[in-house]
Design an enzyme around this catalytic site. Structure first.
Site, PDB file in Angstrom:
ATOM      1  N   GLU A 108      -1.955  -9.584   3.127  1.00  0.00           N
ATOM      2  CA  GLU A 108      -2.206 -10.231   4.357  1.00  0.00           C
ATOM      3  C   GLU A 108      -3.582 -10.179   4.964  1.00  0.00           C
ATOM      4  O   GLU A 108      -3.680 -10.812   5.803  1.00  0.00           O
ATOM      5  CB  GLU A 108      -1.001  -9.342   5.213  1.00  0.00           C
ATOM      6  CG  GLU A 108      -1.523  -8.166   5.878  1.00  0.00           C
ATOM      7  CD  GLU A 108      -1.409  -6.874   4.856  1.00  0.00           C
ATOM      8  OE1 GLU A 108      -1.960  -5.660   5.180  1.00  0.00           O
ATOM      9  OE2 GLU A 108      -1.334  -7.171   3.477  1.00  0.00           O
ATOM     10  N   HIS A 157      -3.456  -5.154  -0.267  1.00  0.00           N
ATOM     11  CA  HIS A 157      -3.193  -5.776   0.937  1.00  0.00           C
ATOM     12  C   HIS A 157      -3.126  -7.371   1.042  1.00  0.00           C
ATOM     13  O   HIS A 157      -4.191  -7.848   1.344  1.00  0.00           O
ATOM     14  CB  HIS A 157      -3.604  -5.283   2.359  1.00  0.00           C
ATOM     15  CG  HIS A 157      -3.517  -3.794   2.638  1.00  0.00           C
ATOM     16  ND1 HIS A 157      -2.596  -3.622   3.848  1.00  0.00           N
ATOM     17  CD2 HIS A 157      -3.612  -2.891   2.044  1.00  0.00           C
ATOM     18  CE1 HIS A 157      -2.501  -2.260   3.664  1.00  0.00           C
ATOM     19  NE2 HIS A 157      -3.100  -1.800   2.934  1.00  0.00           N
ATOM     20  N   CYS A 195       0.736  -1.152  -0.117  1.00  0.00           N
ATOM     21  CA  CYS A 195       0.248   0.060  -0.252  1.00  0.00           C
ATOM     22  C   CYS A 195       0.536   1.214  -0.162  1.00  0.00           C
ATOM     23  O   CYS A 195       1.557   1.563  -0.921  1.00  0.00           O
ATOM     24  CB  CYS A 195      -1.054  -0.127   1.318  1.00  0.00           C
ATOM     25  SG  CYS A 195      -2.391   1.091   1.087  1.00  0.00           S
TER      26      CYS A 195
END
Length: 378
Positions: free
Chosen positions: A250, A248, A138
């Site tokens: 994750e 993202h 990001c």
């Protein structure tokens, strides 16, 4: 040095270190630093240790104290200061009315944090200079692009006029949009050669002009770059990794489930990053061992030379015990030579004649002594 133990301190293993810069927020009228736990979990689970760099004033001038640095992960945060990448014309591209509207729409992101900018840009440039593995997520990908000479859109909606929704505050974690994966890139390989995937999105800024050294890995439907890397700096087995992802991975988890990702490739991002970090650490340790061995060989060579000098002194009648006397004699001889050098040629000639005369007189005296009868002759 950082070590990890298997439930105790008796079994230790040196771990590679990944620096992660914290983000600050206001809690109970006080600033609190934090890092998303998902990032930390994925780093630890693949065998590296995260070292958190606090976002506090002055820390950017102390970053060398965090050595050794085997990898850097930069993730979420506020907007990057436009003055760091935009020229005057670009800064004037948005009207004050536009800027006011952007601040109202993205109040939590538009506050500029110059201290965090300084810390993260310093780390990103350090990675570029020293080939340290780097993963930007990001905002982290935007920092990497700026550090390498690229630029950003200050606001995608205003500057691109996109129909793709890049942030949805009402459906924050569940929102997805399509991303087309570029062939023959690491991202395409991690996601099982799929043409496209659905990615999450939490940003209103993005890459405008990609720095020359990078190649795109993914595009949003509106053409915005969703991922990029340096092809010349990608080989995890050899400790090379330089990459930025706008989404993202994750947080791409099904139904808020912590253990189930949208795609296996989400985990591969961190797995390959840590693999590169570990390989980079090994290269540093190997290089350090070579330096130590060279110093050891040099020391041994110097020791041998000292032995040779000692033997030479012994041959000249100067042992270790009387070397001090020997050195005094050498010094006295040097002083005598310097004194002689100061004399004129005429004076030296006179001295030579005098010594020759004294030599003859001494020789004659010795002959006479030898010719004199001894008491035994009588």
């Amino acid at each position: 040095m950082v070590v990890v133990a298997n439930n105790d301190l008796s079994s230790t293993k040196t771990l590679a270190r990944v620096l992660v810069v914290s983000r600050r927020t206001l809690r109970k009228n006080k600033y609190v630093d934090f890092v998303g736990e998902y990032h930390l979990d994925l780093i630890v689970s693949h065998g590296a240790v995260p070292v958190i760099v606090p976002r506090v004033s002055g820390i950017h001038s102390m970053l060398r104290s965090f050595e050794p640095i085997h990898g850097v992960l930069l993730c979420e945060g506020e907007d990057v200061d436009p003055s760091l990448y935009a020229d005057k014309e670009e800064l004037q591209g948005l009207s004050q009315e536009d800027m006011d509207e952007i601040k109202r729409s993205h109040a939590s992101d538009t506050t500029i944090d110059r201290e965090k900018d300084s810390i993260e840009l310093t780390l990103a440039k350090l990675c570029l200079e020293r080939n340290i593995p780097f993963l930007g997520i990001c905002r982290g990908s935007q920092i990497l692009n700026v550090a390498a000479g690229g630029t950003l859109y200050q606001d995608i909606d205003k500057e691109v006029g996109t129909s793709t929704k890049h942030i949805d505050y009402d459906n924050y974690d569940e929102h997805r949009h399509e991303a087309r994966l570029v062939e023959e890139t690491p991202l395409r390989g991690w996601f099982d050669e799929m043409d496209q995937i659905m990615v999450n999105s939490y940003h209103h800024q993005g890459v405008k002009r990609l720095a020359e050294r990078f190649a795109p890995m993914a595009y949003a439907p509106d053409g915005l770059i969703e991922g990029f890397y340096d092809p010349n700096r990608y080989d995890p087995e050899e400790g090379r990794f330089l990459m930025g992802l706008q989404f993202h991975p994750e947080r791409m988890r099904r139904g808020g489930c912590d253990d189930e990702f949208d795609y296996p490739g989400c985990v591969s991002v961190y797995k390959e990053f840590v693999k590169a970090v570990t390989a980079f650490q090994k290269k540093q340790l190997d290089a350090a061992e070579i330096v130590v061995n060279k110093k050891k060989l040099l020391l041994e060579a110097n020791t041998v030379l000292s032995k040779q000098q000692e033997n030479r002194l012994k041959q000249m009648g100067a042992t270790v015990r009387n070397s001090c006397v020997y050195m005094k004699r050498v010094k006295r001889k040097e002083e005598q030579q310097r004194a002689m050098d100061k004399l004129s040629a005429e004076r030296l000639s006179d001295l030579l004649s005098f010594h020759r005369m004294m030599a003859r007189l001494c020789s004659d005296a010795i002959k006479r002594k030898l010719l004199e009868p001894t008491e035994s002759d009588h």
